[in-house]
Design a protein around this motif. Structure first.
Motif, short mmCIF file in Angstrom:
data_model
loop_
_atom_site.label_atom_id
_atom_site.label_comp_id
_atom_site.label_asym_id
_atom_site.label_seq_id
_atom_site.Cartn_x
_atom_site.Cartn_y
_atom_site.Cartn_z
N UNK A 118 -6.98 14.91 2.28
CA UNK A 118 -6.45 16.20 1.85
C UNK A 118 -7.42 16.76 0.84
N UNK A 119 -7.83 17.98 1.08
CA UNK A 119 -8.71 18.68 0.14
C UNK A 119 -7.94 19.81 -0.51
N UNK A 120 -8.18 19.99 -1.77
CA UNK A 120 -7.64 21.11 -2.51
C UNK A 120 -8.83 21.80 -3.15
N UNK A 121 -9.06 23.04 -2.76
CA UNK A 121 -10.22 23.79 -3.25
C UNK A 121 -11.50 22.96 -3.08
N UNK A 122 -11.69 22.37 -1.89
CA UNK A 122 -12.88 21.61 -1.50
C UNK A 122 -13.07 20.30 -2.27
N UNK A 123 -12.02 19.78 -2.89
CA UNK A 123 -12.07 18.50 -3.59
C UNK A 123 -11.04 17.58 -2.96
N UNK A 124 -11.44 16.36 -2.59
CA UNK A 124 -10.50 15.41 -1.99
C UNK A 124 -9.50 14.96 -3.05
N UNK A 125 -8.21 15.13 -2.71
CA UNK A 125 -7.14 14.77 -3.64
C UNK A 125 -6.14 13.78 -3.03
N UNK A 126 -6.38 13.38 -1.80
CA UNK A 126 -5.47 12.42 -1.18
C UNK A 126 -6.01 11.92 0.14
N UNK A 127 -5.42 10.83 0.62
CA UNK A 127 -5.84 10.29 1.92
C UNK A 127 -4.72 9.46 2.54
N UNK A 128 -4.77 9.35 3.85
CA UNK A 128 -3.85 8.52 4.62
C UNK A 128 -4.67 7.75 5.65
N UNK A 129 -4.60 6.43 5.59
CA UNK A 129 -5.32 5.57 6.53
C UNK A 129 -4.35 5.17 7.64
N UNK A 130 -4.71 5.45 8.89
CA UNK A 130 -3.85 5.22 10.05
C UNK A 130 -4.47 4.18 10.97
N UNK A 131 -3.63 3.34 11.57
CA UNK A 131 -4.11 2.31 12.47
C UNK A 131 -2.95 1.78 13.31
N UNK A 132 -3.25 0.97 14.34
CA UNK A 132 -2.15 0.27 15.01
C UNK A 132 -1.54 -0.71 14.01
N UNK A 133 -0.27 -1.01 14.16
CA UNK A 133 0.37 -1.93 13.23
C UNK A 133 -0.41 -3.24 13.15
N UNK A 134 -0.43 -3.80 11.96
CA UNK A 134 -1.06 -5.10 11.73
C UNK A 134 -0.02 -6.21 11.67
#
Length: 185
Positions: free
Chosen positions: A70-86
């Motif tokens: 997630x970028x806010x005014x071109x600055x990364x302020x969040x993330x979500x890492x997605x994958x098959x269940x482990x």
């Protein structure tokens, strides 16, 4: 408060590793203060996490696995890492997992997390997963309230991770995903 207008969610690239590592460390230090070892939190260093993030981002396998930022005014302020269940007790063909979901503490409470979550769930559904799971620190009430408010339900699974030299007890949440094809019918 509504989400910021200058916000966007996009797929992360290896060039985002340093910024993701910064958000990851800041988020841990704020969210887990008083919940896990302060000595451990004080010792977190984003520089040491960059190479792991670079490797992870290079291994993205969209649409089934990858990281959103997630970028806010071109600055990364969040993330979500997605994958098959482990998780061994869940089918990785049927369950996607949000393996990490973090926001910079400076943007908490602004609706940005909800938009990132909506994007993460949409990407998991587009990857063919009918269901999703995630793990959360059992004492992290703020995160648990957020997940419950966004449609997640706790199941009975519990795990204890002691890989950091102290125990972290996590509980699992699950939810059904919208079928993107169903909306088009």
């Amino acid at each position: 408060m509504p989400a910021d207008r200058g916000m966007r969610v996009r797929k992360a690239t290896v060039h985002d590793a340093a910024d993701i590592a910064e958000v990851h460390v800041r988020s841990w230090q704020a969210a887990y203060r008083g919940l896990i070892s302060q000595h451990y939190l004080d010792g977190l260093d984003p520089v040491r996490h960059r190479s792991r993030w670079s490797a992870s981002l290079a291994e993205a396998r969209w649409p089934r696995a990858g990281t959103l930022v997630t970028e806010l005014d071109d600055r990364i302020v969040g993330f979500a890492m997605l994958c098959p269940t482990r998780d061994e007790d869940l089918d990785p063909a049927s369950f996607g997992e949000i393996a990490a979901f973090y926001l910079d503490p400076g943007v908490w409470g602004r609706g940005i997390g909800r938009r990132l979550m909506a994007a993460a769930l949409a990407h998991l559904a587009e990857g063919g997963y009918p269901r999703a799971a995630l793990w959360v620190l059992d004492t992290n009430r703020r995160a648990r309230r957020f997940y419950e408010a966004t449609g997640w339900h706790r199941d009975q699974a519990v795990k204890v991770d002691d890989s950091r030299g102290f125990p972290i007890t996590e509980i699992r949440y699950r939810r059904e995903l919208d079928d993107p094809g169903r909306r088009e019918r």
